[in-house]
Design a protein around this motif. Structure first.
Motif, PDB file in Angstrom:
ATOM      1  N   ILE A  93       0.844  -1.198   0.000  1.00  0.00           N
ATOM      2  CA  ILE A  93       0.000   0.000   0.000  1.00  0.00           C
ATOM      3  C   ILE A  93       0.880   1.249   0.000  1.00  0.00           C
ATOM      4  CG2 ILE A  93      -1.810   1.257   1.225  1.00  0.00           C
ATOM      5  CD1 ILE A  93      -2.714  -1.429   0.161  1.00  0.00           C
ATOM      6  N   THR A  94       0.549   2.192  -0.806  1.00  0.00           N
ATOM      7  CA  THR A  94       1.276   3.471  -0.786  1.00  0.00           C
ATOM      8  C   THR A  94       0.978   4.190   0.521  1.00  0.00           C
ATOM      9  OG1 THR A  94       1.090   3.659  -3.173  1.00  0.00           O
ATOM     10  CG2 THR A  94       1.621   5.668  -1.956  1.00  0.00           C
ATOM     11  N   VAL A  95       2.010   4.569   1.222  1.00  0.00           N
ATOM     12  CA  VAL A  95       1.838   5.193   2.538  1.00  0.00           C
ATOM     13  C   VAL A  95       1.286   6.594   2.378  1.00  0.00           C
ATOM     14  CG1 VAL A  95       3.023   5.961   4.609  1.00  0.00           C
ATOM     15  CG2 VAL A  95       3.676   3.794   3.525  1.00  0.00           C
ATOM     16  N   THR A  96       0.098   6.807   2.959  1.00  0.00           N
ATOM     17  CA  THR A  96      -0.528   8.136   2.925  1.00  0.00           C
ATOM     18  C   THR A  96      -0.979   8.475   4.338  1.00  0.00           C
ATOM     19  OG1 THR A  96      -1.358   7.620   0.721  1.00  0.00           O
ATOM     20  CG2 THR A  96      -2.252   9.589   1.786  1.00  0.00           C
ATOM     21  N   PRO A  97      -0.113   9.069   5.133  1.00  0.00           N
ATOM     22  CA  PRO A  97      -0.463   9.360   6.526  1.00  0.00           C
ATOM     23  C   PRO A  97      -1.779  10.111   6.637  1.00  0.00           C
ATOM     24  CG  PRO A  97       1.850   9.803   6.127  1.00  0.00           C
ATOM     25  CD  PRO A  97       1.227   9.520   4.787  1.00  0.00           C
ATOM     26  N   ASN A  98      -2.512   9.790   7.759  1.00  0.00           N
ATOM     27  CA  ASN A  98      -3.779  10.450   8.083  1.00  0.00           C
ATOM     28  C   ASN A  98      -4.897  10.124   7.106  1.00  0.00           C
ATOM     29  OD1 ASN A  98      -2.508  11.781  10.283  1.00  0.00           O
ATOM     30  ND2 ASN A  98      -1.674  13.288   8.843  1.00  0.00           N
ATOM     31  N   SER A  99      -4.722   9.090   6.288  1.00  0.00           N
ATOM     32  CA  SER A  99      -5.781   8.688   5.359  1.00  0.00           C
ATOM     33  C   SER A  99      -6.348   7.354   5.814  1.00  0.00           C
ATOM     34  CB  SER A  99      -5.247   8.563   3.936  1.00  0.00           C
ATOM     35  OG  SER A  99      -6.243   8.034   3.087  1.00  0.00           O
ATOM     36  N   PRO A 100      -7.490   7.317   6.509  1.00  0.00           N
ATOM     37  CA  PRO A 100      -8.051   6.071   7.031  1.00  0.00           C
ATOM     38  C   PRO A 100      -8.285   5.030   5.948  1.00  0.00           C
ATOM     39  CG  PRO A 100      -9.199   7.970   7.943  1.00  0.00           C
ATOM     40  CD  PRO A 100      -8.314   8.497   6.850  1.00  0.00           C
ATOM     41  N   ALA A 101      -8.476   5.447   4.692  1.00  0.00           N
ATOM     42  CA  ALA A 101      -8.778   4.503   3.615  1.00  0.00           C
ATOM     43  C   ALA A 101      -7.633   3.536   3.352  1.00  0.00           C
ATOM     44  CB  ALA A 101      -9.118   5.271   2.340  1.00  0.00           C
ATOM     45  N   THR A 102      -6.427   3.950   3.705  1.00  0.00           N
ATOM     46  CA  THR A 102      -5.283   3.072   3.441  1.00  0.00           C
ATOM     47  C   THR A 102      -4.912   2.223   4.643  1.00  0.00           C
ATOM     48  OG1 THR A 102      -3.693   4.764   4.108  1.00  0.00           O
ATOM     49  CG2 THR A 102      -4.356   4.707   1.774  1.00  0.00           C
ATOM     50  N   GLN A 103      -5.687   2.315   5.726  1.00  0.00           N
ATOM     51  CA  GLN A 103      -5.398   1.521   6.918  1.00  0.00           C
ATOM     52  C   GLN A 103      -6.036   0.139   6.797  1.00  0.00           C
ATOM     53  OE1 GLN A 103      -4.524   2.748  10.736  1.00  0.00           O
ATOM     54  NE2 GLN A 103      -5.778   4.619  10.610  1.00  0.00           N
ATOM     55  N   PRO A 104      -5.377  -0.905   7.364  1.00  0.00           N
ATOM     56  CA  PRO A 104      -6.051  -2.195   7.462  1.00  0.00           C
ATOM     57  C   PRO A 104      -7.282  -2.094   8.353  1.00  0.00           C
ATOM     58  CG  PRO A 104      -3.692  -2.368   7.940  1.00  0.00           C
ATOM     59  CD  PRO A 104      -4.037  -0.914   7.933  1.00  0.00           C
ATOM     60  N   ALA A 105      -8.209  -3.023   8.157  1.00  0.00           N
ATOM     61  CA  ALA A 105      -9.361  -3.118   9.064  1.00  0.00           C
ATOM     62  C   ALA A 105      -8.905  -3.802  10.345  1.00  0.00           C
ATOM     63  CB  ALA A 105     -10.478  -3.897   8.404  1.00  0.00           C
ATOM     64  N   PHE A 106      -9.241  -3.209  11.507  1.00  0.00           N
ATOM     65  CA  PHE A 106      -8.846  -3.741  12.798  1.00  0.00           C
ATOM     66  C   PHE A 106     -10.020  -4.434  13.485  1.00  0.00           C
ATOM     67  CE2 PHE A 106      -5.310  -0.888  12.204  1.00  0.00           C
ATOM     68  CZ  PHE A 106      -4.264  -1.494  12.894  1.00  0.00           C
ATOM     69  N   PHE A 107      -9.725  -5.587  14.115  1.00  0.00           N
ATOM     70  CA  PHE A 107     -10.706  -6.294  14.931  1.00  0.00           C
ATOM     71  C   PHE A 107     -10.061  -6.558  16.291  1.00  0.00           C
ATOM     72  CE2 PHE A 107     -12.131  -7.026  10.706  1.00  0.00           C
ATOM     73  CZ  PHE A 107     -13.497  -7.264  10.768  1.00  0.00           C
ATOM     74  N   LEU A 108     -10.847  -6.493  17.334  1.00  0.00           N
ATOM     75  CA  LEU A 108     -10.378  -6.828  18.680  1.00  0.00           C
ATOM     76  C   LEU A 108     -11.295  -7.899  19.243  1.00  0.00           C
ATOM     77  CD1 LEU A 108      -8.478  -6.330  21.073  1.00  0.00           C
ATOM     78  CD2 LEU A 108     -10.053  -4.535  21.862  1.00  0.00           C
ATOM     79  N   ASP A 109     -10.758  -9.073  19.465  1.00  0.00           N
ATOM     80  CA  ASP A 109     -11.510 -10.224  19.976  1.00  0.00           C
ATOM     81  C   ASP A 109     -12.763 -10.477  19.156  1.00  0.00           C
ATOM     82  OD1 ASP A 109      -9.643 -10.672  22.000  1.00  0.00           O
ATOM     83  OD2 ASP A 109     -10.638  -9.244  23.343  1.00  0.00           O
ATOM     84  N   GLY A 110     -12.620 -10.367  17.833  1.00  0.00           N
ATOM     85  CA  GLY A 110     -13.716 -10.672  16.911  1.00  0.00           C
ATOM     86  C   GLY A 110     -14.611  -9.502  16.582  1.00  0.00           C
ATOM     87  N   MET A 111     -14.444  -8.350  17.258  1.00  0.00           N
ATOM     88  CA  MET A 111     -15.310  -7.176  17.017  1.00  0.00           C
ATOM     89  C   MET A 111     -14.598  -6.174  16.128  1.00  0.00           C
ATOM     90  SD  MET A 111     -16.905  -4.504  19.815  1.00  0.00           S
ATOM     91  CE  MET A 111     -17.695  -5.837  20.685  1.00  0.00           C
ATOM     92  N   TYR A 112     -15.294  -5.702  15.082  1.00  0.00           N
ATOM     93  CA  TYR A 112     -14.718  -4.711  14.186  1.00  0.00           C
ATOM     94  C   TYR A 112     -14.530  -3.387  14.925  1.00  0.00           C
ATOM     95  CZ  TYR A 112     -14.298  -1.300  10.403  1.00  0.00           C
ATOM     96  OH  TYR A 112     -13.859  -0.284   9.592  1.00  0.00           O
ATOM     97  N   ILE A 113     -13.343  -2.790  14.790  1.00  0.00           N
ATOM     98  CA  ILE A 113     -13.016  -1.514  15.444  1.00  0.00           C
ATOM     99  C   ILE A 113     -12.997  -0.429  14.369  1.00  0.00           C
ATOM    100  CG2 ILE A 113     -11.341  -0.263  16.839  1.00  0.00           C
ATOM    101  CD1 ILE A 113     -12.665  -2.649  18.269  1.00  0.00           C
ATOM    102  N   ALA A 114     -14.045   0.387  14.372  1.00  0.00           N
ATOM    103  CA  ALA A 114     -14.157   1.418  13.341  1.00  0.00           C
ATOM    104  C   ALA A 114     -13.100   2.506  13.524  1.00  0.00           C
ATOM    105  CB  ALA A 114     -15.559   2.031  13.359  1.00  0.00           C
ATOM    106  N   ASP A 115     -12.744   2.795  14.763  1.00  0.00           N
ATOM    107  CA  ASP A 115     -11.759   3.849  15.032  1.00  0.00           C
ATOM    108  C   ASP A 115     -10.522   3.236  15.699  1.00  0.00           C
ATOM    109  OD1 ASP A 115     -10.324   6.088  15.489  1.00  0.00           O
ATOM    110  OD2 ASP A 115     -11.693   6.964  16.978  1.00  0.00           O
ATOM    111  N   PRO A 116      -9.448   3.002  14.927  1.00  0.00           N
ATOM    112  CA  PRO A 116      -8.246   2.356  15.482  1.00  0.00           C
ATOM    113  C   PRO A 116      -7.495   3.206  16.497  1.00  0.00           C
ATOM    114  CG  PRO A 116      -8.273   2.245  13.073  1.00  0.00           C
ATOM    115  CD  PRO A 116      -9.304   3.245  13.487  1.00  0.00           C
ATOM    116  N   GLN A 117      -7.952   4.454  16.751  1.00  0.00           N
ATOM    117  CA  GLN A 117      -7.232   5.307  17.695  1.00  0.00           C
ATOM    118  C   GLN A 117      -7.184   4.695  19.095  1.00  0.00           C
ATOM    119  OE1 GLN A 117      -5.500   8.064  16.731  1.00  0.00           O
ATOM    120  NE2 GLN A 117      -6.107   7.313  14.707  1.00  0.00           N
TER     121      GLN A 117
END
Length: 778
Positions: free
Chosen positions: A623-647
């Motif tokens: 992936i081309t690194v584009t800081p501050n662009s959520p579209a280029t971030q992987p999708a995060f899950f925590l214990d099976g739950m989708y985390i919309a805000d990785p912050q």
């Protein structure tokens, strides 16, 4: 030498030797084992022609056979940069006796020469055998008298090699011999060296018969010379003088008149390079040619004489030491900390830009259990070119001097024809039905025809350390190949079919696996048993090991030898079942090394911003690194739950994490996984797993690679007994690297008394390391 054009000899030779050859050597940690120990095993696979680590094969087969040639154990192990290691438990499948360890690649099965490895080891079961006697003495002996180049010729001086062996197959040293004529007149004499090898000259007459009287251990033996004396023919003799080799081709007067001006051909080769010259006899019975050693190959050179019909009639081998690179450690030091000793070996001249790897067996200094005949140089440069086995072959490559060069030449005089069979060479080039192998190949076959509306794509889920892979089928195709798989132990293959409507479904494929079993070694192989003791001066029934039950040796091994690394590997394999990505289990070492989740992901080749309240992740590899662009971030899950805000993962402590699944392709998450998926499982929930069993088909492989485990050193009842000093094990280090500072370092449990290191290895793209070193620890 000038090459003869238009020669059937050259055509046949070039066809036969054109294909690459490999040769394998195995460093075993001992030669005599007690049941309940483990066999330490490091293999070095080299290109036979240039003696460099082979990069062509990753699959090495190993088998252990009993004295009736029944296979007791066999494994497939992975070769990386020419090196592979494993160990074998000496469990309830073994009893007292001698066993053969074989190691070979699939490619080696194409050829007749002994390029594979074979070594005999001895195993003793203390519950059955009690050894209290000294070595038995037997006065029987076997004597062979072997003419130089293969023939005895009437009326000219012949060189005869002598080999005298005991009933175990070992040479009898210092035996004296006399060659007797018809009237018992002594015509020549000889004496054998420490390996039972000698030579003599004499002038045979075809009308006479000859006897050889041998004196040994105050006893005389009488043998027939047992060689036909040919009235007509040509013999070849060799003499080395400084930098040259002088080859004399000798005939007798009876033969000379009939062969004058006939073309004979002398060829020098080593299974790769060659040189060739024409030989003519005119008015003399001797034709002598000189060869500069600098113009010959390093190692074994094979001289073959062909008659005017291109048939081989004589052969002689000689060895050129020039060009063999060998290294020894220049310094050695040891430091103690509590119950652990760190040993540092310093090496000069090793370039770490090239592959280097050492294997080190650590034994008590007075060990009687390391009586191996070969080392890495003798097995690479000598054994593959000979038909017979060599007693103490490593002797000829340890502290080489003029005496050892002379003795090696005497040895080669007794070897006769080389391992290159000219009948086979003239018949055909080898039929290369066995391929180079790199991992496991799967052929995946459709069990039913896909409709035109189907997406003909299949997902191979992560296997061992590999990333997932996607395979696309074109219309009309009904199968596809999956190459370079390296499953370990009980790893399974998981496949899904990727559909447009229903997402991932079980693949519904029929699999064929290549290889599916350990192939049989088809080349005959012989090995000398370890030398000596045949009787051990110790009562082995007196509790050799501490807390060890021989009746349950298999079960105990499975419990005792599993290391922390192996437990983690097993856990990862279990967690990766039905997963789409690669699993990393977080242990205490990683928690100390990487304080936060961000630091850990950075070590996995992600671009990470984790400071000033901001958490951002992007995959460097795709992936081309584009800081501050959520579209280029992987999708995060925590214990099976989708985390919309990785912050929420800003400065997230790694102590909270049990394991992480990294799915760089985003398989199974649709558009949400376009930039990959990272699933985090808390340390309190790390044993739980959200599997996707309804989306995958699993396949159990008939053959997989054996896991590389930590070597098990048994605990002994006494570390001061004669038994431990003679047959105990201190440690085994199968793969050690020389670092950029020139040091090879390893740790052992603090030993009792002086220890001895048996070191072998490779370095500098074609150089070898072997030495034995004693260390006294206060």
């Amino acid at each position: 030498m000038s090459a003869q054009e238009d020669s059937d000899i050259l055509d046949a030779y070039e066809d036969y030797t054109e294909a690459a050859r490999e040769v394998v050597y195995v460093h075993l940690n001992k030669s005599t084992y007690i049941k309940g120990e483990s066999i330490g095993f490091t293999a070095y696979v080299m290109d036979k022609k240039d003696k460099k680590p082979s990069q062509l094969t990753t699959n090495l087969y190993v088998s252990i056979e009993d004295e009736k040639n029944n296979i007791v154990k066999k494994k497939l192990i992975r070769v990386d940069d020419g090196v592979a290691s494993i160990y074998f438990e000496i469990d309830s499948l073994f009893t007292s006796g001698f066993y053969k360890v074989n190691a070979y690649t699939n490619w080696m099965l194409n050829f007749n020469e002994q390029n594979h490895y074979v070594e005999s080891i001895r195993i003793i079961n203390p519950e059955i055998d009690e050894y209290t006697e000294n070595e038995l003495v037997n006065n029987d002996l076997d004597a062979q008298f072997l003419p130089e180049s293969g023939h005895l010729l009437n009326g000219v001086i012949n060189n005869i090699g002598v080999v005298i062996k005991d009933h175990y197959g070992f040479g009898i040293p210092n035996a004296k011999g006399e060659i007797l004529g018809n009237d018992n007149q002594v015509l020549s004499t000889f004496a054998t060296n420490e390996f039972g090898i000698g030579k003599f000259q004499f002038l045979p007459n075809s009308t006479n018969t000859y006897k050889v009287k041998i004196s040994n251990a105050n006893k005389n033996f009488l043998f027939d010379l047992n060689q036909t004396i040919e009235r007509r023919g040509i013999i070849m003799t060799l003499k080395r003088l400084k930098s040259k080799v002088f080859i004399s081709l000798i005939t007798n007067n009876e033969t000379l008149e009939s062969i004058k001006n006939d073309r004979y051909t002398l060829m020098a080769h080593n299974g790769d390079n060659y040189d060739i010259m024409d030989i003519y006899f005119t008015d003399n019975t001797v034709v002598t040619k000189a060869i500069d050693l600098e113009n010959t190959a390093t190692g074994v050179n094979i001289l073959t004489l062909f008659n005017n019909e291109d048939k081989p009639i004589a052969e002689r081998l000689f060895f050129n030491y020039n060009g063999i690179e060998m290294y020894k450690s220049s310094t050695i030091s040891a430091s103690k900390k509590r119950d652990t000793v760190t040993i540092d070996l310093g090496f000069k001249g090793i370039d770490t830009e090239y592959i280097n790897s050492l294997s080190i067996s650590v034994l008590p200094e007075d060990t009687k259990s390391y009586n191996r005949h070969n080392n890495i140089v003798s097995y690479t440069y000598l054994q593959p070119y000979l038909r017979g086995t060599i007693e103490s072959a490593k002797y000829y490559f340890t502290d080489v001097d003029a005496k050892k060069e002379y003795e090696l030449d005497n040895l080669l005089l007794t070897q006769g024809w080389s391992s290159y069979n000219w009948n086979a060479i003239f018949q055909n080039a080898p039929n290369q039905t066995h391929t180079f192998e790199q991992g496991i190949r799967l052929k995946a076959n459709l069990t039913s025809k896909l409709s035109e509306n189907d997406n003909n794509s299949f997902l191979l889920h992560a296997v061992a350390n590999e990333e997932p892979r996607i395979f696309d089928l074109s219309q009309g195709e009904n199968s596809f190949l999956i190459d370079n798989l390296f499953p370990i132990g009980s790893d399974k293959i998981y496949m899904s079919r990727m559909t447009k409507v229903n997402g991932l479904l079980p693949a519904s494929l029929y699999f064929q696996s290549f290889p599916s079993a350990v192939p049989a070694l088809t080349v005959d192989s012989r090995a000398l048993n370890p030398k000596h003791d045949y009787q051990i001066e110790a009562n082995l029934k007196s509790n050799v090991f501490k807390e060890f039950n021989f009746d349950k040796v298999q079960a105990l091994d499975e419990v005792v030898i599993q290391s922390e690394i192996e437990r983690k590997r097993t856990q990862i394999r279990k967690l990766e079942e039905h997963k789409f990505g690669k699993v990393s289990v977080i242990d205490e070492e990683e928690r100390l090394l990487f304080n936060t989740l961000g630091e850990f992901l950075q070590s996995k080749n992600f671009f990470v911003i984790d400071k000033r309240g901001e958490f951002y992740v992007s995959d460097r590899s795709g992936i081309t690194v584009t800081p501050n662009s959520p579209a280029t971030q992987p999708a995060f899950f925590l214990d099976g739950m989708y985390i919309a805000d990785p912050q929420i993962f800003y400065q997230y402590s790694l102590t909270n994490v049990g394991y992480i699944e990294i799915n760089r392709l985003g398989i199974g998450q649709g558009a949400r996984g376009a930039s990959g998926v990272i699933k985090i499982y808390s340390s309190t929930k790390g044993s739980k797993s959200t599997n996707n069993q309804d989306t995958v088909q699993d396949f159990t492989l008939p053959l997989s690679f054996s896991a590389e485990k930590k070597f098990y050193v048994p605990k002994y009842q006494s570390y001061y007994s004669d038994f431990y000093k003679g047959y105990g094990v201190v440690g085994w280090e199968p793969k050690i690297k020389v670092d950029e500072n020139g040091y090879a370092s390893f740790k052992i449990v603090k030993p009792r008394g002086t220890i001895k290191l048996f070191i072998e290895g490779i370095a500098n793209d074609g150089a070898f390391i072997f030495e034995e070193k004693s260390i006294k620890l206060n």
